[in-house]
Enzyme design. Structure first.
Site, PDB file in Angstrom:
ATOM      1  N   GLY A 193      18.984 -20.719 -14.786  1.00 56.41           N
ATOM      2  CA  GLY A 193      17.870 -21.355 -15.484  1.00 56.41           C
ATOM      3  C   GLY A 193      18.240 -22.709 -16.073  1.00 56.41           C
ATOM      4  O   GLY A 193      17.474 -23.674 -15.949  1.00 56.41           O
ATOM      5  N   ASN A 196      28.244 -17.034 -22.668  1.00 60.17           N
ATOM      6  CA  ASN A 196      27.351 -17.857 -21.842  1.00 60.17           C
ATOM      7  C   ASN A 196      27.861 -19.284 -21.718  1.00 60.17           C
ATOM      8  O   ASN A 196      27.492 -20.019 -20.809  1.00 60.17           O
ATOM      9  CB  ASN A 196      25.943 -17.949 -22.457  1.00 60.17           C
ATOM     10  CG  ASN A 196      25.264 -16.600 -22.618  1.00 60.17           C
ATOM     11  OD1 ASN A 196      24.525 -16.392 -23.555  1.00 60.17           O
ATOM     12  ND2 ASN A 196      25.527 -15.684 -21.703  1.00 60.17           N
ATOM     13  N   LYS A 221      17.386 -18.631 -26.109  1.00 58.04           N
ATOM     14  CA  LYS A 221      17.775 -19.434 -24.945  1.00 58.04           C
ATOM     15  C   LYS A 221      16.669 -20.393 -24.547  1.00 58.04           C
ATOM     16  O   LYS A 221      16.913 -21.566 -24.266  1.00 58.04           O
ATOM     17  CB  LYS A 221      18.120 -18.526 -23.765  1.00 58.04           C
ATOM     18  CG  LYS A 221      19.465 -17.860 -23.874  1.00 58.04           C
ATOM     19  CD  LYS A 221      19.825 -17.144 -22.583  1.00 58.04           C
ATOM     20  CE  LYS A 221      21.240 -16.590 -22.697  1.00 58.04           C
ATOM     21  NZ  LYS A 221      21.637 -15.850 -21.500  1.00 58.04           N
ATOM     22  N   CYS A 276      27.195  16.899 -14.858  1.00 57.86           N
ATOM     23  CA  CYS A 276      28.358  17.787 -14.996  1.00 57.86           C
ATOM     24  C   CYS A 276      29.640  17.085 -14.555  1.00 57.86           C
ATOM     25  O   CYS A 276      30.723  17.464 -14.991  1.00 57.86           O
ATOM     26  CB  CYS A 276      28.146  19.115 -14.276  1.00 57.86           C
ATOM     27  SG  CYS A 276      27.311  18.997 -12.720  1.00 57.86           S
ATOM     28  N   CYS A 334       5.444  -1.688   3.032  1.00 57.79           N
ATOM     29  CA  CYS A 334       5.931  -2.009   1.691  1.00 57.79           C
ATOM     30  C   CYS A 334       5.077  -1.309   0.635  1.00 57.79           C
ATOM     31  O   CYS A 334       3.843  -1.340   0.718  1.00 57.79           O
ATOM     32  CB  CYS A 334       5.897  -3.510   1.463  1.00 57.79           C
ATOM     33  SG  CYS A 334       6.356  -3.981  -0.213  1.00 57.79           S
TER      34      CYS A 334
END
Lengths: 546, 628
Positions: free
Chosen positions: B29, B56, B72, B173, B433
């Protein structure tokens, strides 16, 4: 409680937190190499600053920008580290300041001079750098820089973003890589050539004297070894090499290696995990132990035999060569690591120690050879560190060496590789050779006319004709008489680019080139050899060897 | 072809007029925002839920140390505007899956660019772009690998056209009773953290599982008596309450988890007929074996000895207990975080002690962190390359040259044709799909009498099928509403099992996600047991369905002496995805997928031949010229 252990084994520094994600690629020693490197960038173009950005972020030691230009409007438009408010100021200074903001661990410096000025005033200037990165240089300047660095043995990375085309050229006279990180590294197990310690260990293990429980917790290496003994008794000393022979060995593992003592509760024989592991490992664990060809090439190299310089890599390589010829009996020092396997801890650790001890013995031999070599030549003992010898031995089967070619010689008209059919390449619309030649042709144009084709909007038509001339003269210079372009499309394109540096191309090339610089500095992974061409229109890349 | 010179052209114009949504302001980004601003884009919306972390900073260059902890999206906007104040960038510190970002919101954009780190959000944005008919450019990186592809309704395959391999999960398990790999012990140690300090989840029990179908037989009763006499009524209070009683006395915790519980497991002797049995550890006699020293390793990469593990366990428990005491009422539990030292020390120590007990190779803290946090290496260079490639795809979309768009892979080494970048034409949509076909259908295998409506919604619809607000109706002619997205409407259904609604083998469910504008028909296949103790299996293409007998015969033996309700044995433990990564479609890179499935994925590659199986061979040879 047991004896006191380290106060807090988990304490980690800020630095390793910041670099955590990349330490996982090149390790802490790779990071140390990066942090002690000193890189020079010639010209803070968009491509240049993009490369430096990707070196400053992972924490390179220091950088120096050499640039005599002032910031222009074009710079402000395509370079993230030069904005409009800085137009008219020295490019080197402005870019250095902003790049340093990216990482406080990195030192930055700048020199407001052109590369040509530095080369004539201070020809030794570039010798101190780990790598020199050049962008935006004319062919003439590139020629002088390339000769200078080639003589001084400093790696050079030349990066170009030209319209929709990009290229990277690596010039490195010799690069020796210890950790090449190959994709398919086989385990170094020596089952075909067991060393005495391994043989001794294996002989103490008697499968027929075990009950089922003991048997099923025996490391699979033992099973393989025992099966191989049976095989050797019947079929001679060579381990099975083809599918049929390996099937025979698998059957031995399956049906002839049973435990001897049968107890009542041992009813679950037949599907032991270690047996399954042994059967699975037949393919990979029995590869013949020998010196791989890329390593043999290094051991036979003139540098290794004559040992002219006091270079740590070659000294250790020579010591390894002597080890192979003497104590090693034809094989490299043992790596000393084991794959994970089903076993009880006790026997796994015992087996692990057998391999480790031999590996450290082997490394000890090599270390002694190193000391003899140093002594014989009167070289200082500290030229080689023992830890480097250990690292070298651990990776001795993956060594790589690259000898590059000099860019100045290429520019002087060195002929293209004989196996390239240039006429055929010129017919292909997306041939990397075509793009390579086009980039050479625009540089030739610049040398002859003082500007790039299409740089001035009113000259485009005449520039196309001139560029066509440059292109065919270039082909002649390179020994491709009669070669020509059937269509002018690509020449038109080159003129239309007008030497513009697109940011997205600069970003792409910057990322690629920075990664190559990191490889050169860390001496890990194998760098490109030696010219990389990128066409952003088709998103295609190619590597040419020039 | 675009004019790259100053002269205006069609492309320059369409760049200026375009409106771009950037989803994610992480590794890709940051690079992408910079590239867009410098390529002439001037109307951008960036959205990211995340805040900035120290790890980062080695690549997300719009952030600096003083920004750690901040949004961010907001900081990325500020940094990019600092460079060019004349562009419009809107920052949203928010989840793109939030309901305010509906189809109308997506419709305002010319192109959507994903720079995401998780599959659920990728899948969601894919659906929103299909519904809004907006082109999407999807991307991802992992270490030296990366990929970029363009997605457009009806013109290419969508993100969900190829079912992704599920997250790696382990039967309950295996984690609780019979670990055989380091990762089993690491998952167990993370569960232990949650049991002691975190939000307790019954699926994350760490004590021996008496309902293990393998242990069926007489072991249980004997063992239970032992347990009762040795540990008192420990099992009847929660692990956390029990630990609090002793104020997290490390010797007591150690005694339970590495001695008493192990002795109990040993008593389930059927488990150990084919396996190496565990060896209980004693607090007074910790083996001080020589730790795994290798030359030149940093402390973090050293494997701790058992004594060092105990030391780290003691000190981390002390810190964590102190922290949990300081918690106020609102957040009454700690959240495990791979970047928190005490949390990492605890998991490293406990997982290695368990590994020691079970004769499993021990791992360094560095490696445990990678496995526990699902860390994928990330560097600036790969993100720079991928973000460059995204912009080239955007150029082609803006020029209307959809046919020139490519699915581009960045390899770590050159392929058969000596190329690091492998572009291929976009595949057409998968007609079956379960997302982008005209009538999406899936088949779900589960046990209708065991699966609750709540589990069905959380694990199947939201977890596996990435729905956001599902409405589900049983196709029984009566229109029975099973799940409603209106709050409270179907709350009373949640604890009931599917069979309570007459859902049986072959029943069809009509699901609708109003937010995603997505309709899906689900056919239920009732299976008492599924392979590998799975709770359910989603099959996108019913032709993949195996014959019923084959599935059942490979399932575990039914438990006969189960003293607990069976679901606990079927619960699976999944390793969650690291949220601050720039992960690609799936780990192991799609490139490898393509090599393994040449028949499904035959591609015409521009300017080169097929990259198929030959490239794998070549990787073995000497030709590794460049890695990025």
């Amino acid at each position: 409680m047991a004896s006191p252990s380290p106060k807090s084994p988990g304490q980690i520094s800020d630095k390793s937190k910041k670099y955590d994600r990349q330490l996982r690629l090149w390790g802490d020693h790779g990071q140390t190499a990066l942090e002690s490197a000193n890189v020079c960038l010639i010209n803070a173009t968009a491509t240049g600053t993009e490369i430096l950005k990707s070196l400053v972020l992972p924490g390179i030691g220091s950088f120096t920008i050499v640039d005599g230009a002032l910031v222009t409007g074009e710079d402000a438009g395509n370079n993230f580290f030069l904005d409009h408010s800085k137009i008219g100021k020295p490019r080197a200074h402005v870019a250095t300041q902003l790049l340093m903001e990216l990482n406080s661990d990195v030192k930055g410096d700048y020199i407001e001079e052109t590369c040509d000025q530095l080369l004539s005033n201070n020809p030794d200037f570039f010798c101190s750098f780990s790598v020199v990165i050049a962008t935006g240089l004319t062919e003439k300047s590139l020629h002088s820089l390339s000769s200078n660095l080639w003589q001084n043995n400093v790696p050079l990375v030349v990066s170009v973003s030209y319209g929709f085309i990009g290229s990277i050229r690596l010039q490195v006279s010799e690069l020796c890589i210890i950790e090449s990180h190959p994709d398919n590294l086989l385990e170094d197990l020596r089952l075909d050539k067991p060393f005495p310690g391994l043989k001794e260990f294996m002989d103490t293990i008697k499968l027929p004297e075990m009950n089922h429980k003991q048997f099923s917790h025996t490391p699979y290496l033992v099973l393989l070894y025992k099966a191989l003994e049976i095989w050797n008794d019947r079929h001679g000393p060579n381990p099975p090499s083809n599918y049929k022979e390996k099937e025979i060995l698998r059957n031995i593992i399956k049906s002839e290696l049973g435990y001897g003592i049968v107890e009542e509760e041992d009813s679950n024989s037949g599907d032991e995990e270690n047996v399954a592991e042994a059967i699975k490992a037949v393919n990979t664990a029995l590869t013949k132990t020998q010196v791989p060809s890329n390593v043999q090439k290094i051991l036979n190299d003139d540098q290794c035999i004559r040992l002219k310089e006091k270079n740590s890599f070659w000294i250790i390589a020579r010591a390894v060569k002597e080890f192979v010829e003497k104590e090693g009996n034809g094989v490299l020092p043992l790596r000393g690591s084991l794959p994970d396997m089903t076993s009880d801890s006790q026997r796994y650790i015992a087996l692990q120690n057998v391999y480790r001890e031999q590996a450290s013995k082997d490394a000890e031999h090599v270390w002694r050879h190193v000391q003899t070599i140093l002594k014989e030549r009167g070289w200082a003992g500290e030229s080689v560190i023992e830890n480097d010898v250990k690292l070298f031995c651990r990776h001795s089967s993956e060594l790589r060496m690259i000898r590059g070619s000099c860019l100045a010689e290429e520019l002087d008209g060195k002929q293209l590789p004989p196996d390239v059919d240039i006429n055929q390449q010129l017919e292909e619309p997306d041939s990397p050779w075509l793009h390579y030649l086009l980039l050479r042709a625009v540089n030739k144009f610049h040398t002859e006319n003082g500007s790039f084709p299409g740089y001035y909007d009113d000259n485009v038509e005449t520039d196309i004709a001139k560029l066509k001339g440059c292109f065919s003269r270039l082909l002649n210079d390179l020994g491709c008489q009669g070669g020509s372009l059937s269509k002018d499309d690509n020449l038109h394109e080159m003129c239309r680019y007008g030497a513009a540096e697109l940011h997205a191309v600069a970003a792409f090339i910057g990322g690629c080139a920075a990664q190559e610089v990191i490889k050169l500095i860390t001496k890990q992974y194998v760098p490109l050899d030696n010219t990389f061409i990128f066409n952003s229109v088709t998103s295609t890349t190619a590597t040419l060897r020039l | 072809m675009a004019d790259v010179n100053v002269a205006p052209s069609l492309l320059d114009d369409s760049i200026r007029k375009s409106k771009i949504l950037v989803v994610g302001a992480g590794g890709i980004g940051c690079e992408l925002l910079k590239n867009l601003v410098l390529s002439g884009f001037n109307d951008i919306l960036v959205i990211d839920l995340d805040t900035i972390d120290v790890s980062n900073l080695n690549r997300q260059f719009l952030f600096q140390k003083e920004h750690v902890g901040k949004s961010k999206a907001v900081i990325a906007r500020e940094s990019a505007l600092g460079f060019n104040p004349n562009v419009t960038i809107v920052a949203k510190h928010d989840s793109v899956m939030n309901s305010e970002y509906n189809v109308t919101f997506f419709k305002q954009f010319t192109v959507v660019m994903n720079a995401l780190d998780n599959r659920a959000a990728r899948s969601h944005v894919n659906r929103m772009c299909l519904a809004a008919n907006v082109p999407l450019i999807e991307s991802g990186t992992a270490g030296y690998l990366g990929q970029v592809t363009a997605i457009r309704k009806g013109l290419s395959e969508c993100y969900d056209c190829n079912p992704k391999a599920g997250q790696k999960s382990f039967p309950g398990c295996t984690i609780r009773n019979t670990p055989s790999e380091p990762i089993h012990c690491i998952v167990w140690a993370k569960h232990l953290f949650n049991q002691l300090f975190g939000e307790a989840d019954p699926d994350e029990d760490v004590s021996p599982d008496t309902a293990d179908p393998e242990a069926a037989g007489d072991a249980g009763s004997v063992a239970l008596q032992n347990q009762a006499s040795e540990a008192g009524n420990v099992t009847r209070v929660s692990t956390r309450a029990w630990a609090q009683q002793s104020e997290y006395d490390p010797s007591k915790l150690f005694g339970k988890f590495f001695c008493d519980d192990i002795k109990y497991l040993l008593s389930m002797d059927k488990l150990w007929t084919k396996r190496t049995p565990p060896t209980p550890l004693s607090w007074d006699n910790i083996p001080e074996e020589i730790s795994d020293q290798q030359g030149g390793l940093i402390k973090d990469q050293k494997v701790w000895s058992p004594a060092e593990c105990v030391q780290a366990m003691v000190s981390s428990i002390k810190i964590l207990y102190q922290r949990s005491k300081e918690l106020n009422g609102e957040e009454s539990f700690l959240v495990w975080d791979k970047d928190d030292e005490a949390s990492m020390d605890f998991v490293t120590a406990c997982s290695n002690l368990r590994s020691h007990v079970f004769s499993i190779p021990k791992k360094s803290r560095f490696d445990v962190k990678a496995m526990a946090g699902n860390i994928i290496p990330a560097i600036a260079t790969t993100n720079a390359v991928i973000a460059g490639l995204i912009v080239f795809e955007a150029f082609k979309i803006l020029e209307g040259k959809w046919e020139e768009c490519r699915h581009v892979y960045l390899n770590s080494k050159p392929n058969a044709l000596n190329k690091v970048i492998a572009p291929s034409s976009l595949d057409s949509a998968n007609p079956k799909c379960y997302v982008c076909s005209p009538h999406p259908e899936v088949t779900v295998l589960l046990n209708v009498s065991q699966m609750t409506v709540q589990s069905f919604e959380d694990k199947v619809l939201r977890g596996a099928l990435h729905m956001i607000s599902p409405d589900v109706m049983v196709d029984d002619g009566k229109g029975t509403v099973l799940i409603s997205s209106e709050e409270g409407e179907t709350t009373e259904n949640m604890s009931k099992s599917l069979s309570d609604f007459n859902i049986s083998d072959g029943t069809r469910l009509r699901c609708e996600d109003f937010h995603q504008e997505y309709d899906l028909n689900i056919t239920i296949i009732d299976r008492e047991h599924l392979e590998e103790n799975r709770e359910f299996t989603v099959i996108a293409d019913p032709s993949q369905l195996q014959p019923k007998a084959a599935v059942e015969s490979s399932g575990p033996q039914p438990s006969t002496s189960s003293s607990k309700p069976a679901p606990s044995t079927r619960a699976t433990e999944s390793v969650e995805i690291d949220e601050d990564l720039d992960v690609i479609f799936q780990k192991g890179t799609a490139n490898d997928d393509h090599q393994q499935e040449p028949s499904i994925r035959k591609r015409s590659i521009s300017g080169q031949a097929d990259i198929g199986s030959a490239s794998k061979k070549l990787r073995l040879s000497e030709n590794d010229i460049i890695e990025l």
